[in-house]
Design a protein around this motif. Sequence first.
Motif, mmCIF file in Angstrom:
data_model
loop_
_atom_site.group_PDB
_atom_site.id
_atom_site.type_symbol
_atom_site.label_atom_id
_atom_site.label_comp_id
_atom_site.label_asym_id
_atom_site.label_seq_id
_atom_site.Cartn_x
_atom_site.Cartn_y
_atom_site.Cartn_z
ATOM 1 N N LEU A 18 -5.650 -8.904 -1.404
ATOM 2 C CA LEU A 18 -5.038 -8.180 -2.531
ATOM 3 C C LEU A 18 -6.003 -8.047 -3.702
ATOM 4 N N ASP A 19 -5.855 -6.952 -4.445
ATOM 5 C CA ASP A 19 -6.588 -6.806 -5.701
ATOM 6 C C ASP A 19 -6.148 -7.915 -6.653
ATOM 7 N N SER A 20 -7.040 -8.276 -7.588
ATOM 8 C CA SER A 20 -6.728 -9.434 -8.439
ATOM 9 C C SER A 20 -5.440 -9.241 -9.246
ATOM 10 N N ASN A 21 -5.123 -7.995 -9.634
ATOM 11 C CA ASN A 21 -3.898 -7.788 -10.422
ATOM 12 C C ASN A 21 -2.626 -7.851 -9.572
ATOM 13 N N GLN A 22 -2.770 -7.932 -8.244
ATOM 14 C CA GLN A 22 -1.592 -7.991 -7.349
ATOM 15 C C GLN A 22 -1.352 -9.399 -6.804
ATOM 16 N N LYS A 23 -2.308 -10.297 -7.024
ATOM 17 C CA LYS A 23 -2.194 -11.636 -6.412
ATOM 18 C C LYS A 23 -0.976 -12.391 -6.945
ATOM 19 N N THR A 30 0.837 -1.208 0.000
ATOM 20 C CA THR A 30 0.000 0.000 0.000
ATOM 21 C C THR A 30 0.872 1.259 0.000
#
Length: 265
Positions: free
Chosen positions: A93-98, A71
Amino acid sequence: MSRKVPTSTAGSKKAATMIYPEYFARFYDLIYHRVRDGVDNTFYLDRVRKTTGKVLEVGVGTGRLFVEALTNGADIYGIDISPAMIGIVTGKLDSNQKKRISRQNIIDFILPHKFSLILAPFRVFMHLTTKKEQLNALNNVYDHLSPGGEFIFDAFIPDLNLLLNGTSNVTDFDEEFEPGNRVKRTVTSRPDLLNQVLNITFTMEWNEGGKIFRKDWNTIMRYFFRFELEHLVERSEFRKYKILGDFEGNELDQSSREFIVVCKK
Ligand SMILES: C[S@@+](CC[C@H](N)C(=O)[O-])C[C@H]1O[C@@H](n2cnc3c(N)ncnc32)[C@H](O)[C@@H]1O
Protein backbone atom coordinates in the motif's frame (compact mmCIF):
# COMPACT_ATOMS: atom_id res chain seq x y z
CA MET A 1 -20.61 -2.61 24.15
CA SER A 2 -19.99 -5.48 26.58
CA ARG A 3 -22.31 -8.47 26.61
CA LYS A 4 -22.43 -11.52 28.79
CA VAL A 5 -21.69 -14.51 26.58
CA PRO A 6 -22.36 -17.89 28.21
CA THR A 7 -19.11 -19.80 28.69
CA SER A 8 -18.07 -23.42 28.70
CA THR A 9 -14.57 -24.83 28.80
CA ALA A 10 -15.33 -27.44 26.11
CA GLY A 11 -13.01 -27.10 23.16
CA SER A 12 -11.10 -24.23 24.71
CA LYS A 13 -7.68 -25.92 24.86
CA LYS A 14 -5.18 -24.12 22.64
CA ALA A 15 -2.80 -26.71 21.18
CA ALA A 16 -1.56 -24.74 18.20
CA THR A 17 -1.19 -21.21 17.00
CA MET A 18 -3.55 -19.22 14.78
CA ILE A 19 -0.84 -16.63 14.12
CA TYR A 20 0.40 -17.15 10.58
CA PRO A 21 4.23 -17.43 10.64
CA GLU A 22 6.58 -15.40 8.46
CA TYR A 23 7.47 -18.31 6.13
CA PHE A 24 3.76 -18.98 5.50
CA ALA A 25 2.96 -15.31 4.84
CA ARG A 26 5.92 -15.06 2.49
CA PHE A 27 4.60 -17.73 0.08
CA TYR A 28 0.87 -17.07 0.68
CA ASP A 29 0.23 -15.02 -2.46
CA LEU A 30 2.18 -17.39 -4.69
CA ILE A 31 0.05 -20.31 -3.49
CA TYR A 32 -3.37 -18.75 -3.00
CA HIS A 33 -3.58 -16.43 -5.99
CA ARG A 34 -3.16 -19.72 -7.87
CA VAL A 35 -5.45 -22.03 -5.92
CA ARG A 36 -8.10 -19.71 -4.45
CA ASP A 37 -8.63 -16.69 -6.72
CA GLY A 38 -10.76 -18.60 -9.22
CA VAL A 39 -13.05 -19.77 -6.41
CA ASP A 40 -14.06 -16.76 -4.30
CA ASN A 41 -12.60 -13.48 -5.56
CA THR A 42 -15.35 -12.61 -8.06
CA PHE A 43 -18.01 -13.17 -5.39
CA TYR A 44 -16.35 -11.06 -2.70
CA LEU A 45 -15.15 -8.30 -5.03
CA ASP A 46 -18.64 -8.01 -6.55
CA ARG A 47 -20.16 -7.61 -3.08
CA VAL A 48 -17.63 -4.87 -2.33
CA ARG A 49 -18.30 -3.16 -5.67
CA LYS A 50 -22.06 -3.07 -4.99
CA THR A 51 -21.58 -1.54 -1.54
CA THR A 52 -22.10 2.13 -0.82
CA GLY A 53 -20.26 3.10 2.33
CA LYS A 54 -17.35 1.67 4.24
CA VAL A 55 -16.19 -1.94 3.96
CA LEU A 56 -14.10 -3.95 6.45
CA GLU A 57 -12.19 -7.12 5.68
CA VAL A 58 -11.58 -9.12 8.84
CA GLY A 59 -8.58 -11.42 8.48
CA VAL A 60 -7.32 -9.30 5.61
CA GLY A 61 -4.18 -11.43 5.31
CA THR A 62 -1.76 -10.38 2.59
CA GLY A 63 -4.45 -8.34 0.85
CA ARG A 64 -5.26 -10.98 -1.78
CA LEU A 65 -8.75 -9.39 -2.11
CA PHE A 66 -8.22 -6.11 -0.26
CA VAL A 67 -5.68 -4.57 -2.66
CA GLU A 68 -7.89 -5.09 -5.71
CA ALA A 69 -10.94 -3.73 -3.86
CA LEU A 70 -9.01 -0.63 -2.81
CA THR A 71 -7.65 -0.15 -6.34
CA ASN A 72 -11.25 -0.39 -7.62
CA GLY A 73 -12.15 2.57 -5.39
CA ALA A 74 -13.65 0.89 -2.31
CA ASP A 75 -13.44 2.70 1.02
CA ILE A 76 -12.08 -0.48 2.60
CA TYR A 77 -10.30 -1.18 5.91
CA GLY A 78 -8.63 -4.35 7.15
CA ILE A 79 -7.73 -6.05 10.41
CA ASP A 80 -5.70 -9.19 11.08
CA ILE A 81 -4.01 -10.86 14.05
CA SER A 82 -0.86 -12.03 12.22
CA PRO A 83 2.00 -9.49 12.07
CA ALA A 84 3.64 -11.31 9.14
CA MET A 85 0.46 -11.13 7.04
CA ILE A 86 -0.01 -7.47 7.95
CA GLY A 87 3.61 -6.83 6.92
CA ILE A 88 2.85 -8.16 3.43
CA VAL A 89 -0.39 -6.23 2.87
CA THR A 90 0.96 -2.92 4.17
CA GLY A 91 4.03 -3.41 1.97
CA LYS A 92 1.67 -3.28 -1.04
CA LEU A 93 0.00 0.00 0.00
CA ASP A 94 0.96 3.63 -0.52
CA SER A 95 2.04 5.26 2.73
CA ASN A 96 -1.18 7.30 2.99
CA GLN A 97 -3.27 4.08 2.79
CA LYS A 98 -1.40 2.01 5.39
CA LYS A 99 -3.58 3.42 8.18
CA ARG A 100 -6.45 1.40 6.74
CA ILE A 101 -4.86 -1.74 8.23
CA SER A 102 -4.56 -2.54 11.93
CA ARG A 103 -3.55 -5.50 14.01
CA GLN A 104 -6.70 -6.52 15.82
CA ASN A 105 -8.71 -9.62 16.63
CA ILE A 106 -12.24 -10.15 15.31
CA ILE A 107 -13.42 -10.97 18.83
CA ASP A 108 -12.65 -7.56 20.34
CA PHE A 109 -11.54 -5.14 17.59
CA ILE A 110 -12.47 -1.49 17.95
CA LEU A 111 -12.71 0.84 14.95
CA PRO A 112 -14.20 4.33 14.91
CA HIS A 113 -16.45 3.60 11.91
CA LYS A 114 -19.69 1.86 11.09
CA PHE A 115 -19.47 -0.38 8.03
CA SER A 116 -22.00 -1.20 5.33
CA LEU A 117 -20.25 -4.50 4.65
CA ILE A 118 -17.91 -6.64 6.76
CA LEU A 119 -16.26 -9.67 5.16
CA ALA A 120 -14.23 -12.52 6.63
CA PRO A 121 -13.19 -14.36 3.45
CA PHE A 122 -11.46 -17.71 3.25
CA ARG A 123 -11.93 -19.58 6.51
CA VAL A 124 -11.13 -16.74 8.92
CA PHE A 125 -14.09 -17.74 11.11
CA MET A 126 -12.81 -21.34 11.25
CA HIS A 127 -9.83 -20.09 13.26
CA LEU A 128 -12.19 -19.37 16.17
CA THR A 129 -12.33 -22.57 18.18
CA THR A 130 -14.62 -21.80 21.12
CA LYS A 131 -18.28 -20.80 21.31
CA LYS A 132 -17.29 -17.76 23.32
CA GLU A 133 -14.88 -16.55 20.63
CA GLN A 134 -17.42 -17.22 17.89
CA LEU A 135 -20.23 -15.33 19.65
CA ASN A 136 -17.99 -12.46 20.66
CA ALA A 137 -16.84 -12.21 17.05
CA LEU A 138 -20.39 -12.16 15.65
CA ASN A 139 -21.57 -9.62 18.22
CA ASN A 140 -18.54 -7.38 17.78
CA VAL A 141 -19.03 -7.41 14.02
CA TYR A 142 -22.72 -6.64 14.56
CA ASP A 143 -21.80 -3.59 16.65
CA HIS A 144 -19.59 -2.29 13.82
CA LEU A 145 -22.27 -2.57 11.12
CA SER A 146 -24.58 0.24 10.05
CA PRO A 147 -28.30 -0.59 10.09
CA GLY A 148 -28.98 -2.83 7.09
CA GLY A 149 -25.28 -3.72 6.86
CA GLU A 150 -24.12 -7.25 6.07
CA PHE A 151 -21.50 -9.62 7.44
CA ILE A 152 -20.34 -12.43 5.12
CA PHE A 153 -18.06 -15.31 6.07
CA ASP A 154 -17.36 -18.76 4.68
CA ALA A 155 -16.54 -22.22 6.01
CA PHE A 156 -16.08 -25.49 4.21
CA ILE A 157 -18.68 -28.21 4.48
CA PRO A 158 -16.91 -31.08 6.24
CA ASP A 159 -15.78 -33.93 4.00
CA LEU A 160 -16.66 -37.08 5.92
CA ASN A 161 -13.74 -39.06 4.45
CA LEU A 162 -11.35 -36.37 5.66
CA LEU A 163 -12.96 -36.38 9.11
CA LEU A 164 -12.59 -40.14 9.32
CA ASN A 165 -9.10 -40.59 7.92
CA GLY A 166 -7.34 -37.22 7.92
CA THR A 167 -4.53 -36.75 5.40
CA SER A 168 -0.87 -37.54 5.61
CA ASN A 169 1.87 -35.57 3.86
CA VAL A 170 -0.14 -34.48 0.83
CA THR A 171 1.89 -32.14 -1.38
CA ASP A 172 -0.48 -29.43 -2.59
CA PHE A 173 2.07 -27.00 -4.04
CA ASP A 174 5.52 -27.47 -5.58
CA GLU A 175 6.79 -24.70 -7.87
CA GLU A 176 9.63 -22.27 -8.51
CA PHE A 177 9.22 -19.02 -6.57
CA GLU A 178 12.22 -17.49 -8.33
CA PRO A 179 14.51 -18.83 -11.04
CA GLY A 180 16.22 -21.97 -9.75
CA ASN A 181 14.54 -21.92 -6.32
CA ARG A 182 11.46 -23.99 -5.46
CA VAL A 183 8.97 -24.04 -2.63
CA LYS A 184 7.04 -27.15 -1.71
CA ARG A 185 4.14 -27.36 0.72
CA THR A 186 2.80 -30.56 2.25
CA VAL A 187 -0.25 -30.84 4.48
CA THR A 188 -1.08 -33.33 7.20
CA SER A 189 -4.42 -33.13 9.00
CA ARG A 190 -5.52 -35.10 12.03
CA PRO A 191 -9.21 -34.88 12.87
CA ASP A 192 -10.37 -34.48 16.47
CA LEU A 193 -14.06 -35.32 16.37
CA LEU A 194 -14.74 -34.48 20.02
CA ASN A 195 -13.51 -30.91 19.71
CA GLN A 196 -14.66 -30.62 16.09
CA VAL A 197 -11.28 -29.48 14.84
CA LEU A 198 -8.74 -30.50 12.26
CA ASN A 199 -5.20 -30.37 13.65
CA ILE A 200 -3.23 -29.30 10.61
CA THR A 201 0.52 -29.29 9.99
CA PHE A 202 1.71 -27.27 7.02
CA THR A 203 5.29 -28.13 6.10
CA MET A 204 7.07 -25.57 3.93
CA GLU A 205 10.33 -26.56 2.25
CA TRP A 206 12.28 -24.23 0.02
CA ASN A 207 15.79 -23.73 -1.26
CA GLU A 208 17.58 -20.42 -1.28
CA GLY A 209 21.21 -19.26 -1.34
CA GLY A 210 22.37 -22.86 -1.79
CA LYS A 211 20.60 -23.99 1.41
CA ILE A 212 17.44 -26.00 2.06
CA PHE A 213 14.93 -24.70 4.59
CA ARG A 214 12.10 -26.64 6.23
CA LYS A 215 9.50 -25.35 8.68
CA ASP A 216 6.42 -26.92 10.24
CA TRP A 217 3.41 -24.86 11.31
CA ASN A 218 0.78 -26.51 13.52
CA THR A 219 -2.60 -24.86 13.44
CA ILE A 220 -6.26 -25.70 14.00
CA MET A 221 -9.41 -25.31 11.95
CA ARG A 222 -12.77 -25.60 13.64
CA TYR A 223 -15.32 -27.18 11.31
CA PHE A 224 -19.07 -26.66 11.37
CA PHE A 225 -22.18 -28.53 10.43
CA ARG A 226 -25.15 -26.65 9.05
CA PHE A 227 -27.43 -26.61 12.06
CA GLU A 228 -24.61 -25.69 14.44
CA LEU A 229 -23.91 -22.66 12.27
CA GLU A 230 -27.60 -21.77 12.29
CA HIS A 231 -27.83 -22.10 16.09
CA LEU A 232 -24.65 -20.05 16.48
CA VAL A 233 -25.90 -17.15 14.39
CA GLU A 234 -29.30 -17.34 16.09
CA ARG A 235 -27.61 -17.01 19.53
CA SER A 236 -25.88 -13.83 18.35
CA GLU A 237 -27.38 -10.37 17.90
CA PHE A 238 -28.10 -11.08 14.23
CA ARG A 239 -31.77 -11.74 13.55
CA LYS A 240 -31.63 -12.11 9.76
CA TYR A 241 -29.29 -14.43 7.89
CA LYS A 242 -29.08 -16.96 5.11
CA ILE A 243 -26.54 -19.61 4.18
CA LEU A 244 -25.58 -20.01 0.53
CA GLY A 245 -24.02 -23.16 -0.90
CA ASP A 246 -21.50 -21.70 -3.35
CA PHE A 247 -19.85 -18.53 -4.59
CA GLU A 248 -22.33 -18.29 -7.48
CA GLY A 249 -24.94 -17.49 -4.85
CA ASN A 250 -26.92 -20.74 -5.07
CA GLU A 251 -28.92 -22.16 -2.18
CA LEU A 252 -27.45 -25.02 -0.14
CA ASP A 253 -28.05 -28.43 -1.66
CA GLN A 254 -26.54 -31.92 -1.57
CA SER A 255 -23.73 -30.88 -3.94
CA SER A 256 -22.67 -27.84 -1.90
CA ARG A 257 -19.07 -27.69 -0.70
CA GLU A 258 -19.22 -24.29 1.02
CA PHE A 259 -21.22 -22.57 3.72
CA ILE A 260 -21.38 -18.87 2.83
CA VAL A 261 -23.11 -17.17 5.71
CA VAL A 262 -24.71 -13.80 5.00
CA CYS A 263 -25.88 -12.05 8.21
CA LYS A 264 -27.85 -8.82 8.01
CA LYS A 265 -28.18 -6.17 10.74
C1 LIG B 1 -6.70 -17.97 5.13
S1 LIG B 1 -6.24 -16.34 5.58
C2 LIG B 1 -7.37 -15.38 4.61
C3 LIG B 1 -6.77 -14.04 4.22
C4 LIG B 1 -7.62 -13.23 3.23
N1 LIG B 1 -8.92 -12.93 3.79
C5 LIG B 1 -7.77 -13.98 1.94
O1 LIG B 1 -8.91 -14.27 1.55
O2 LIG B 1 -6.76 -14.28 1.29
C6 LIG B 1 -6.93 -16.13 7.22
C7 LIG B 1 -6.46 -14.85 7.89
O3 LIG B 1 -7.24 -14.67 9.07
C8 LIG B 1 -6.39 -14.15 10.07
N2 LIG B 1 -7.02 -14.44 11.36
C9 LIG B 1 -7.10 -15.63 11.99
N3 LIG B 1 -7.76 -15.50 13.15
C10 LIG B 1 -8.11 -14.18 13.26
C11 LIG B 1 -8.80 -13.44 14.25
N4 LIG B 1 -9.23 -14.00 15.37
N5 LIG B 1 -8.99 -12.10 14.04
C12 LIG B 1 -8.52 -11.51 12.90
N6 LIG B 1 -7.83 -12.18 11.95
C13 LIG B 1 -7.64 -13.51 12.11
C14 LIG B 1 -5.07 -14.85 9.84
O4 LIG B 1 -4.00 -14.16 10.44
C15 LIG B 1 -5.01 -14.87 8.32
O5 LIG B 1 -4.34 -13.74 7.82
